[in-house]
Write a protein that holds these residues in place. Structure first.
Motif, mmCIF file in Angstrom:
data_model
loop_
_atom_site.group_PDB
_atom_site.id
_atom_site.type_symbol
_atom_site.label_atom_id
_atom_site.label_comp_id
_atom_site.label_asym_id
_atom_site.label_seq_id
_atom_site.Cartn_x
_atom_site.Cartn_y
_atom_site.Cartn_z
ATOM 1 N N GLY A 39 0.189 -96.997 12.724
ATOM 2 C CA GLY A 39 -0.954 -96.772 13.598
ATOM 3 C C GLY A 39 -1.654 -98.057 13.996
ATOM 4 N N THR A 40 -1.728 -99.005 13.057
ATOM 5 C CA THR A 40 -2.398 -100.274 13.334
ATOM 6 C C THR A 40 -1.554 -101.188 14.209
ATOM 7 N N ALA A 41 -0.255 -101.232 13.939
ATOM 8 C CA ALA A 41 0.624 -102.181 14.626
ATOM 9 C C ALA A 41 1.157 -101.675 15.962
ATOM 10 N N LEU A 42 0.989 -100.387 16.249
ATOM 11 C CA LEU A 42 1.636 -99.807 17.422
ATOM 12 C C LEU A 42 1.269 -100.493 18.733
ATOM 13 N N PRO A 43 0.004 -100.834 19.003
ATOM 14 C CA PRO A 43 -0.267 -101.542 20.265
ATOM 15 C C PRO A 43 0.518 -102.848 20.398
ATOM 16 N N THR A 44 0.680 -103.583 19.298
ATOM 17 C CA THR A 44 1.446 -104.841 19.350
ATOM 18 C C THR A 44 2.931 -104.577 19.514
ATOM 19 N N ALA A 162 -1.725 -104.567 7.426
ATOM 20 C CA ALA A 162 -0.857 -104.412 8.595
ATOM 21 C C ALA A 162 -1.378 -105.246 9.763
ATOM 22 N N GLY A 163 -2.695 -105.259 9.952
ATOM 23 C CA GLY A 163 -3.259 -106.060 11.035
ATOM 24 C C GLY A 163 -3.056 -107.546 10.829
ATOM 25 N N LEU A 164 -3.250 -108.010 9.595
ATOM 26 C CA LEU A 164 -3.055 -109.440 9.316
ATOM 27 C C LEU A 164 -1.588 -109.835 9.461
ATOM 28 N N THR A 281 -3.917 -86.669 16.824
ATOM 29 C CA THR A 281 -3.879 -87.002 18.249
ATOM 30 C C THR A 281 -5.080 -87.845 18.628
ATOM 31 N N ALA A 282 -6.256 -87.457 18.161
ATOM 32 C CA ALA A 282 -7.445 -88.269 18.433
ATOM 33 C C ALA A 282 -7.308 -89.660 17.810
ATOM 34 N N GLN A 283 -6.819 -89.708 16.573
ATOM 35 C CA GLN A 283 -6.712 -90.986 15.869
ATOM 36 C C GLN A 283 -5.697 -91.922 16.509
ATOM 37 N N ALA A 284 -4.636 -91.375 17.103
ATOM 38 C CA ALA A 284 -3.562 -92.209 17.640
ATOM 39 C C ALA A 284 -4.050 -93.198 18.682
ATOM 40 N N PHE A 285 -5.102 -92.832 19.420
ATOM 41 C CA PHE A 285 -5.556 -93.681 20.516
ATOM 42 C C PHE A 285 -6.809 -94.483 20.166
ATOM 43 N N VAL A 286 -7.250 -94.403 18.910
ATOM 44 C CA VAL A 286 -8.409 -95.192 18.493
ATOM 45 C C VAL A 286 -8.103 -96.688 18.457
ATOM 46 N N PRO A 287 -7.011 -97.144 17.783
ATOM 47 C CA PRO A 287 -6.731 -98.586 17.800
ATOM 48 C C PRO A 287 -6.527 -99.146 19.203
ATOM 49 N N LEU A 288 -5.864 -98.387 20.068
ATOM 50 C CA LEU A 288 -5.651 -98.849 21.441
ATOM 51 C C LEU A 288 -6.979 -99.027 22.165
ATOM 52 N N SER A 289 -7.868 -98.058 22.048
ATOM 53 C CA SER A 289 -9.158 -98.148 22.736
ATOM 54 C C SER A 289 -10.013 -99.287 22.192
ATOM 55 N N HIS A 294 -12.881 -102.619 23.668
ATOM 56 C CA HIS A 294 -13.964 -103.297 22.947
ATOM 57 C C HIS A 294 -13.557 -104.668 22.396
ATOM 58 N N GLY A 295 -12.323 -105.085 22.621
ATOM 59 C CA GLY A 295 -11.911 -106.429 22.222
ATOM 60 C C GLY A 295 -11.730 -106.641 20.738
ATOM 61 N N PHE A 296 -11.490 -105.582 19.965
ATOM 62 C CA PHE A 296 -11.251 -105.735 18.532
ATOM 63 C C PHE A 296 -9.902 -106.423 18.290
ATOM 64 N N SER A 297 -9.783 -107.144 17.190
ATOM 65 C CA SER A 297 -8.484 -107.669 16.762
ATOM 66 C C SER A 297 -7.647 -106.526 16.198
ATOM 67 N N ALA A 298 -6.352 -106.776 15.988
ATOM 68 C CA ALA A 298 -5.470 -105.727 15.457
ATOM 69 C C ALA A 298 -5.938 -105.251 14.085
#
Length: 455
Positions: A39-44, A162-164, A281-289, A294-298
């Motif tokens: 979930g964390t790494a998916l956008p990357t 996972a983000g680091l 389903t709601a959670q899946a798009f939280v990291p992307l948004s 909002h410019g958050f890091s991974a």
């Protein structure tokens, strides 16, 4: 019949159960790390593969394959005992992790996710059957509470790690780093599998063509997701065939009356799928948004997953101590809590929103899942004869996984149709609004089913 002594003083750490409890917690912890990491790494990942249109697919194919694996695992657990499917699923899951770590592109990654899903589905349902054999009935709420509590450490550090790794090394370590630890978990489980994992004395009920129904359901979900993203006569035909196959497959895979929310075991199985679909389903798009809008890091964008899992553990601990409330009441409250969390997302994810609300809301939503998931498992096992524990446990997991797969896939279609990966808000907000609207009638149906059953 329970094979463990009901007079044991310790719910989880009796000498006869100590190694199994440790292995159970370790294996679920590894599964949790993998889920949090994806979930964390998916956008990357989709950015590296230049495949933003495939954003939801690593989740969809995993869940669809998990549904098939769950049926196969439940079938083998009922006919040959849970030891065989567990001993096959553990190394297969490790192999899927390694394949994902080495994937050169999205196609291979999706294959790896299918392998992980199949083996993960077998793994979970076999562990459910083992819990019914290893722990006396009065200790099973504590065992399922331990399953949820096993998410605590991954919740605390999983998204951050996972983000680091994604930011400073490679997202590939999110998969490859877990594979060796699966072998350790298998080693802890083996002694108990030898004692309690053989076929039971009571023969399993014949359920013909279950594997074909499982494969049909899994393929249908993928086909429906693909066809919804296309605009052609071929896609329309694929969608029609998918529906024709999906409905009779579900009727065979789920207990009678599930799709009609019949009181008792069927409504619990249905509620599990709806809850899982809404939440994930709601959670899946939280990291992307959070990353794009909002410019958050991974690593920071994955923190709501941490908060949600902590809430999940708190909810699971609370339900393990409840003796007065009926299962339908607890799960109805879970729907309301998940709805509250989704409402917070609607206030937080737009560019004009306050992103800190995500953390508050997703803790509340996680509590809703924690009280509900453990409760549905306890109720389903309590209503299942020994010969049907594998089938009913697999039905519970199938509902969970297909609910996620269908709604996550539909969510991907909505976001792709209304927005882009670079500007997801126009798709995420309508999606979350639809998920919110679905929570209230689900809670009402559960409360009504509880009243009918008492009458």
């Amino acid at each position: 019949m329970d094979t463990a002594s009901p007079s044991s003083d310790s719910a989880l750490w009796h000498p006869h159960r100590r190694a199994f409890t440790a292995g159970l917690i370790l294996v679920i912890t590894l599964v949790a790390f993998e889920a949090m990491g994806v979930g964390t790494a998916l956008p990357t990942i989709v950015a590296d593969f230049h495949a933003s249109q495939w954003y939801s697919w690593p989740l969809t194919v995993f869940l669809s394959a998990s549904a098939a694996g769950t049926v196969l695992g439940g079938r083998v657990a009922d006919t040959r005992g849970p030891a065989v499917p567990l001993l096959v699923a553990l190394p297969s899951f490790a192999a899927g992790l390694l394949l994902a770590a080495l994937a050169p592109g999205m196609a291979v990654l999706l294959v790896a996710r299918v392998v992980q899903g199949l083996s993960g589905g077998v793994l979970i349902v076999s562990l459910y059957v083992m819990i019914a054999r290893v722990y006396p009935e009065r200790h099973r709420p504590a065992a399922f509470g331990a399953l949820s509590a096993a998410w605590v450490v991954p919740a605390l550090v999983g998204p951050l790690i996972a983000g680091l790794l994604t930011e400073h090394a490679s997202w590939r370590w999110v998969f490859g780093g877990l594979a060796p630890l699966v072998c350790l978990g298998a080693g802890l489980l083996v002694p108990t599998l030898r004692r309690f994992g053989e076929r039971g004395a009571e023969p399993a009920e014949a359920r013909p063509r279950l594997p074909w129904a499982a494969v049909g359901a899994a393929v249908s979900v993928v086909a429906l997701t693909w066809s919804a993203q296309q605009a052609s006569l071929l896609a329309l035909g694929v969608a029609v065939v998918g529906l024709v196959v999906l409905v009779p497959s579900l009727l065979r895979l789920l207990p009678p009356g599930t799709l009609r929310a019949r009181p008792g075991l069927p409504v619990m199985v249905l509620a599990r799928g709806l809850l899982a679909g809404l939440f994930f389903t709601a959670q899946a798009f939280v990291p992307l948004s959070l990353t794009v809008v909002h410019g958050f890091s991974a690593s920071a964008a994955g923190l709501p997953l941490t908060v949600g899992s902590l809430g999940w553990s708190v909810g699971a601990l609370w339900q393990s101590r409840q003796r007065r409330l009926r299962g339908e009441q607890i799960v109805a409250a879970g729907f309301c809590l998940v709805g509250t969390g989704v409402f917070a997302l609607l206030q937080a994810l737009p560019s004009w929103g306050a992103p800190w609300l995500v953390f508050v809301g997703w803790f509340v939503a996680g509590m809703g899942m924690g009280i509900s998931v453990a409760t549905t498992a306890v109720v389903v096992l309590s209503l299942s004869p020994e010969a049907a524990r594998g089938f009913n446990s697999s039905a519970l997991q199938i509902s969970d996984m297909l609910g996620q797969a269908l709604l996550v896939g539909a969510g991907g279609v909505v976001v792709s149709a209304l927005a882009t990966a670079d500007a997801p808000t126009r798709g995420v907000l309508p999606l979350d609004l639809g998920l919110l609207v679905a929570t209230l009638p689900a809670a009402v149906v559960l409360l009504r089913a509880g009243r009918v059953e008492r009458v």
